[in-house]
Design an enzyme around this catalytic site. Structure first.
Site, PDB file in Angstrom:
ATOM      1  N   GLY A  37       5.120   2.639   1.601  1.00 42.82           N
ATOM      2  CA  GLY A  37       4.988   1.932   0.319  1.00 42.82           C
ATOM      3  C   GLY A  37       6.022   2.399  -0.691  1.00 42.82           C
ATOM      4  N   PHE A  38       5.838   1.952  -1.910  1.00 41.66           N
ATOM      5  CA  PHE A  38       6.808   2.244  -2.972  1.00 41.66           C
ATOM      6  C   PHE A  38       6.900   3.754  -3.245  1.00 41.66           C
ATOM      7  CE2 PHE A  38       6.494   2.625  -7.792  1.00 41.66           C
ATOM      8  CZ  PHE A  38       7.847   2.865  -7.974  1.00 41.66           C
ATOM      9  N   THR A  62       0.863  -3.467   2.163  1.00 47.76           N
ATOM     10  CA  THR A  62       1.834  -3.695   1.081  1.00 47.76           C
ATOM     11  C   THR A  62       3.128  -2.922   1.315  1.00 47.76           C
ATOM     12  OG1 THR A  62       0.703  -1.956  -0.164  1.00 47.76           O
ATOM     13  CG2 THR A  62       0.151  -4.229  -0.723  1.00 47.76           C
ATOM     14  N   LEU A  98      -1.750   8.717   0.231  1.00 48.12           N
ATOM     15  CA  LEU A  98      -1.340   7.685  -0.737  1.00 48.12           C
ATOM     16  C   LEU A  98      -1.775   6.284  -0.323  1.00 48.12           C
ATOM     17  CD1 LEU A  98       0.431  10.048  -1.738  1.00 48.12           C
ATOM     18  CD2 LEU A  98       2.347   8.482  -1.885  1.00 48.12           C
ATOM     19  N   ARG A 131     -10.502  19.655   9.984  1.00 48.78           N
ATOM     20  CA  ARG A 131     -10.337  20.076  11.378  1.00 48.78           C
ATOM     21  C   ARG A 131      -9.097  20.929  11.581  1.00 48.78           C
ATOM     22  NH1 ARG A 131      -7.527  18.400  15.655  1.00 48.78           N
ATOM     23  NH2 ARG A 131      -6.835  16.469  14.687  1.00 48.78           N
ATOM     24  N   TYR A 170     -11.001  -0.843  -6.983  1.00 45.88           N
ATOM     25  CA  TYR A 170      -9.947   0.172  -7.050  1.00 45.88           C
ATOM     26  C   TYR A 170     -10.423   1.376  -7.866  1.00 45.88           C
ATOM     27  CZ  TYR A 170      -5.197   2.009  -7.890  1.00 45.88           C
ATOM     28  OH  TYR A 170      -4.063   2.787  -7.961  1.00 45.88           O
ATOM     29  N   HIS A 206       7.329  -3.516  -5.507  1.00 48.56           N
ATOM     30  CA  HIS A 206       7.223  -4.873  -4.982  1.00 48.56           C
ATOM     31  C   HIS A 206       7.692  -5.886  -6.020  1.00 48.56           C
ATOM     32  CE1 HIS A 206       4.598  -3.261  -1.798  1.00 48.56           C
ATOM     33  NE2 HIS A 206       4.283  -2.410  -2.761  1.00 48.56           N
TER      34      HIS A 206
HETATM   35  P1  NAD Z   1       2.129   0.555  -2.396  1.00 49.39           P
HETATM   36  O1  NAD Z   1       1.249  -0.631  -2.259  1.00 49.39           O
HETATM   37  O2  NAD Z   1       3.590   0.345  -2.472  1.00 49.39           O
HETATM   38  O3  NAD Z   1       1.858   1.608  -1.235  1.00 49.39           O
HETATM   39  C1  NAD Z   1       0.623   1.776  -0.626  1.00 49.39           C
HETATM   40  C2  NAD Z   1       0.848   1.921   0.866  1.00 49.39           C
HETATM   41  O4  NAD Z   1      -0.410   2.129   1.522  1.00 49.39           O
HETATM   42  C3  NAD Z   1       1.464   0.674   1.496  1.00 49.39           C
HETATM   43  O5  NAD Z   1       2.542   1.050   2.313  1.00 49.39           O
HETATM   44  C4  NAD Z   1       0.326   0.066   2.304  1.00 49.39           C
HETATM   45  O6  NAD Z   1       0.765  -0.681   3.389  1.00 49.39           O
HETATM   46  C5  NAD Z   1      -0.462   1.310   2.691  1.00 49.39           C
HETATM   47  N1  NAD Z   1      -1.881   1.066   3.000  1.00 49.39           N
HETATM   48  C6  NAD Z   1      -2.785   0.386   2.264  1.00 49.39           C
HETATM   49  N2  NAD Z   1      -3.974   0.375   2.874  1.00 49.39           N
HETATM   50  C7  NAD Z   1      -3.839   1.098   4.029  1.00 49.39           C
HETATM   51  C8  NAD Z   1      -4.701   1.443   5.090  1.00 49.39           C
HETATM   52  N3  NAD Z   1      -5.974   1.048   5.093  1.00 49.39           N
HETATM   53  N4  NAD Z   1      -4.214   2.167   6.115  1.00 49.39           N
HETATM   54  C9  NAD Z   1      -2.916   2.572   6.146  1.00 49.39           C
HETATM   55  N5  NAD Z   1      -2.043   2.266   5.135  1.00 49.39           N
HETATM   56  C10 NAD Z   1      -2.498   1.541   4.104  1.00 49.39           C
HETATM   57  O7  NAD Z   1       1.618   1.345  -3.684  1.00 49.39           O
HETATM   58  P2  NAD Z   1       2.261   2.560  -4.464  1.00 49.39           P
HETATM   59  O8  NAD Z   1       2.587   2.079  -5.806  1.00 49.39           O
HETATM   60  O9  NAD Z   1       3.292   3.219  -3.653  1.00 49.39           O
HETATM   61  O10 NAD Z   1       0.987   3.515  -4.585  1.00 49.39           O
HETATM   62  C11 NAD Z   1       0.811   4.655  -3.762  1.00 49.39           C
HETATM   63  C12 NAD Z   1      -0.451   5.397  -4.195  1.00 49.39           C
HETATM   64  O11 NAD Z   1      -0.329   5.812  -5.549  1.00 49.39           O
HETATM   65  C13 NAD Z   1      -1.720   4.544  -4.100  1.00 49.39           C
HETATM   66  O12 NAD Z   1      -2.771   5.341  -3.630  1.00 49.39           O
HETATM   67  C14 NAD Z   1      -1.970   4.150  -5.527  1.00 49.39           C
HETATM   68  O13 NAD Z   1      -3.335   3.923  -5.757  1.00 49.39           O
HETATM   69  C15 NAD Z   1      -1.441   5.347  -6.284  1.00 49.39           C
HETATM   70  N6  NAD Z   1      -1.032   4.989  -7.651  1.00 49.39           N
HETATM   71  C16 NAD Z   1       0.104   4.239  -7.858  1.00 49.39           C
HETATM   72  C17 NAD Z   1       0.441   3.879  -9.164  1.00 49.39           C
HETATM   73  C18 NAD Z   1       1.662   3.051  -9.462  1.00 49.39           C
HETATM   74  O14 NAD Z   1       1.896   2.733 -10.630  1.00 49.39           O
HETATM   75  N7  NAD Z   1       2.460   2.680  -8.494  1.00 49.39           N
HETATM   76  C19 NAD Z   1      -0.366   4.282 -10.228  1.00 49.39           C
HETATM   77  C20 NAD Z   1      -1.512   5.029  -9.960  1.00 49.39           C
HETATM   78  C21 NAD Z   1      -1.827   5.381  -8.672  1.00 49.39           C
HETATM   79  N1  UDP Z   2     -11.713  12.596  11.472  1.00 52.35           N
HETATM   80  C1  UDP Z   2     -10.453  12.126  11.756  1.00 52.35           C
HETATM   81  N2  UDP Z   2      -9.545  12.987  12.293  1.00 52.35           N
HETATM   82  C2  UDP Z   2      -9.834  14.291  12.551  1.00 52.35           C
HETATM   83  C3  UDP Z   2     -11.124  14.763  12.241  1.00 52.35           C
HETATM   84  C4  UDP Z   2     -12.051  13.885  11.700  1.00 52.35           C
HETATM   85  O1  UDP Z   2     -10.135  10.962  11.524  1.00 52.35           O
HETATM   86  O2  UDP Z   2      -8.952  14.994  13.023  1.00 52.35           O
HETATM   87  C5  UDP Z   2     -12.689  11.673  10.914  1.00 52.35           C
HETATM   88  C6  UDP Z   2     -13.952  11.630  11.749  1.00 52.35           C
HETATM   89  O3  UDP Z   2     -13.856  10.527  12.623  1.00 52.35           O
HETATM   90  C7  UDP Z   2     -15.055  11.468  10.747  1.00 52.35           C
HETATM   91  C8  UDP Z   2     -14.436  11.798   9.410  1.00 52.35           C
HETATM   92  O4  UDP Z   2     -13.084  12.156   9.652  1.00 52.35           O
HETATM   93  O5  UDP Z   2     -15.491  10.135  10.691  1.00 52.35           O
HETATM   94  C9  UDP Z   2     -15.108  12.913   8.690  1.00 52.35           C
HETATM   95  O6  UDP Z   2     -15.032  14.077   9.468  1.00 52.35           O
HETATM   96  P1  UDP Z   2     -16.125  15.210   9.315  1.00 52.35           P
HETATM   97  O7  UDP Z   2     -15.776  16.302  10.262  1.00 52.35           O
HETATM   98  O8  UDP Z   2     -16.271  15.590   7.885  1.00 52.35           O
HETATM   99  O9  UDP Z   2     -17.468  14.467   9.664  1.00 52.35           O
HETATM  100  P2  UDP Z   2     -18.250  14.231  10.993  1.00 52.35           P
HETATM  101  O10 UDP Z   2     -17.243  14.034  12.094  1.00 52.35           O
HETATM  102  O11 UDP Z   2     -19.044  15.457  11.146  1.00 52.35           O
HETATM  103  O12 UDP Z   2     -19.035  13.021  10.697  1.00 52.35           O
END
Ligand code: NAD
Ligand code: UDP
Ligand code: UDP
Length: 343
Positions: A37-38, A62, A98, A131, A170, A206
């Site tokens: 992302g950004f 995004t 992030l 872990r 959010y 973006h």
């Molecule tokens: P962005 O949208 O450019 O980047 C976010 C990234 O997260 C993207 O690459 C997107 O593809 C990825 N992503 C989203 N959902 C995902 C998921 N479920 N699994 C894996 N990847 C996922 O936004 P940004 O501006 O770079 O923001 C980055 C972080 O900083 C975010 O957590 C945002 O909430 C936080 N933030 C940004 C701002 C700002 O002004 N840009 C302000 C406050 C907080």
């Molecule tokens: N988890 C993961 N990667 C790891 C260890 C844990 O994605 O290397 C995930 C795991 O699937 C779980 C969550 O993180 O759903 C929370 O982990 P935690 O050990 O706190 O909880 P538990 O596994 O005991 O529910």
């Protein structure tokens, strides 16, 4: 055949920037969720240049490969297509978490997914950190303060958020993300760092995310009217992305584990911001006023006393400098898209 292989190798050898060499004791394996992302991609650049191993995990909702493509093929870099709502098992020393859409238009597009990413996704990252014993930095937001009654906002302010409004997915998602971090810190001894990030702008943001910086720059570059929602007296404070990246890296390295505001305390009314951008771009767009958006925070400006004291951090890049670089980026992106439309 040998010659042919040599030719092929030659034609695919990439030239990378000279990254610092770190020995195995100082080099870390660092996971950046949302690293395509950004903000994440600028953080990737910084940590790669410092000589670390960087693993980006992104579902490309995004984010874009283009933001990190200059590192693809580098021995210290890895890009994994993965949605953090699903568990992830890798071995790392630090996690910058992030992943989450950031602009209102993006996070409102699928509010349920936004909540899942910030709750289930954060649990997975904290579970991973637990872990492997990694330190984890959570990207929180100034939105945890909602429409604030305290101005400027210090970290001690608990906020004023509508839990069922359009921004709730959010704002509340990030608030839970913070609660989860401190629950894991207390119960599981996970080392957490929490950055409350204020509005950030810069290259690679973006073009069409509907946010104020991108909207105003595009409108000014196209000589279209600049759209102000409401009366334009509402305020925001804008930080340039390189300042944020420095703040994130300092926070990760520090011993301070409570939330830290990272933002630029110079505050602008949105209508003055529109004029500033128009003047820098140099066009003759006029300002037009439309309806205010629901639950729009009226004032936002960070109190950065904690970051100054604990991290010795403060923003360096002026709005003028930062906007010039961002306008330049948008200008190039527009040329690029008009060029590819013609082809
Ligand atoms: P962005 O949208 O450019 O980047 C976010 C990234 O997260 C993207 O690459 C997107 O593809 C990825 N992503 C989203 N959902 C995902 C998921 N479920 N699994 C894996 N990847 C996922 O936004 P940004 O501006 O770079 O923001 C980055 C972080 O900083 C975010 O957590 C945002 O909430 C936080 N933030 C940004 C701002 C700002 O002004 N840009 C302000 C406050 C907080
Ligand atoms: N988890 C993961 N990667 C790891 C260890 C844990 O994605 O290397 C995930 C795991 O699937 C779980 C969550 O993180 O759903 C929370 O982990 P935690 O050990 O706190 O909880 P538990 O596994 O005991 O529910
Ligand atoms: N805004 C505006 N015109 C636009 C886009 C945004 O007046 O074209 C206003 C918006 O109402 C808000 C401020 O600019 O008061 C910042 O909006 P943005 O969506 O960038 O981020 P927010 O800080 O609200 O998350």
């Amino acid at each position: 055949l040998e010659m042919r292989i040599k030719q092929l190798e030659g034609s695919t050898t990439r030239r990378f920037p000279d990254v610092k060499f770190l020995n195995y004791r100082t080099r870390k394996r660092i996971l950046i969720t949302g690293g395509a992302g950004f903000v994440g991609s600028h953080l990737v650049d910084q940590l790669m240049m410092e000589g670390h191993e960087v693993i980006v995990v992104d579902n490309f909702f995004t984010g874009r490969k283009r933001n990190v493509e200059h590192w693809i093929g580098h021995e210290n870099f890895e890009l994994i297509h993965h949605d953090i709502v699903n568990p992830l098992f890798i071995e790392v020393d630090e996690i910058y978490h992030l992943a989450s859409p950031a602009s209102p238009q993006h996070y409102m597009f699928n509010p349920v997914k936004t909540i899942k990413t910030n709750t289930v996704g954060t649990i997975n990252m904290l579970g991973l950190a637990k872990r492997v014993g990694a330190r984890v930095l959570i990207a929180s937001t100034s939105e945890v303060y909602g429409d604030p009654e305290v101005h400027p906002q210090p970290e001690t302010y608990w906020g004023h958020v509508n839990p069922i409004g359009p921004r709730a997915c959010y704002d509340e998602g990030k608030r839970v993300s913070e609660s989860l971090s401190y629950a894991y810190a207390k119960q599981e001894k996970v080392q957490v760092r929490v950055a409350r990030i204020f509005n950030t702008y810069g290259p690679r943001m973006h073009m069409n995310d509907g946010r104020v910086v991108s909207n105003f720059i595009l409108q000014a570059l196209r000589n279209e009217p600049i759209t102000i929602y409401g009366h334009g007296e509402q305020t925001r404070s804008f930080q340039y992305v390189s300042d944020l990246v420095e703040g994130l890296v300092s926070l990760m390295a520090s011993n301070y584990s409570m939330p830290v505001n990272l933002g630029n305390p110079v505050e602008y009314a949105i209508k003055d911001f529109a004029i500033k951008i128009r003047d820098l771009v140099g066009g003759n767009s006029h300002l037009i006023y439309s309806d205010a958006v629901e639950d729009d925070p009226q004032r936002r400006r960070p109190n950065i006393t904690v970051a100054r004291k604990q991290l010795n951090w403060q923003p360096k890049v002026s709005l003028q400098q930062g906007l010039k670089r961002t306008i330049d980026f948008f200008h190039k992106e527009l040329l690029r898209s008009s060029h590819s439309n013609r082809n």
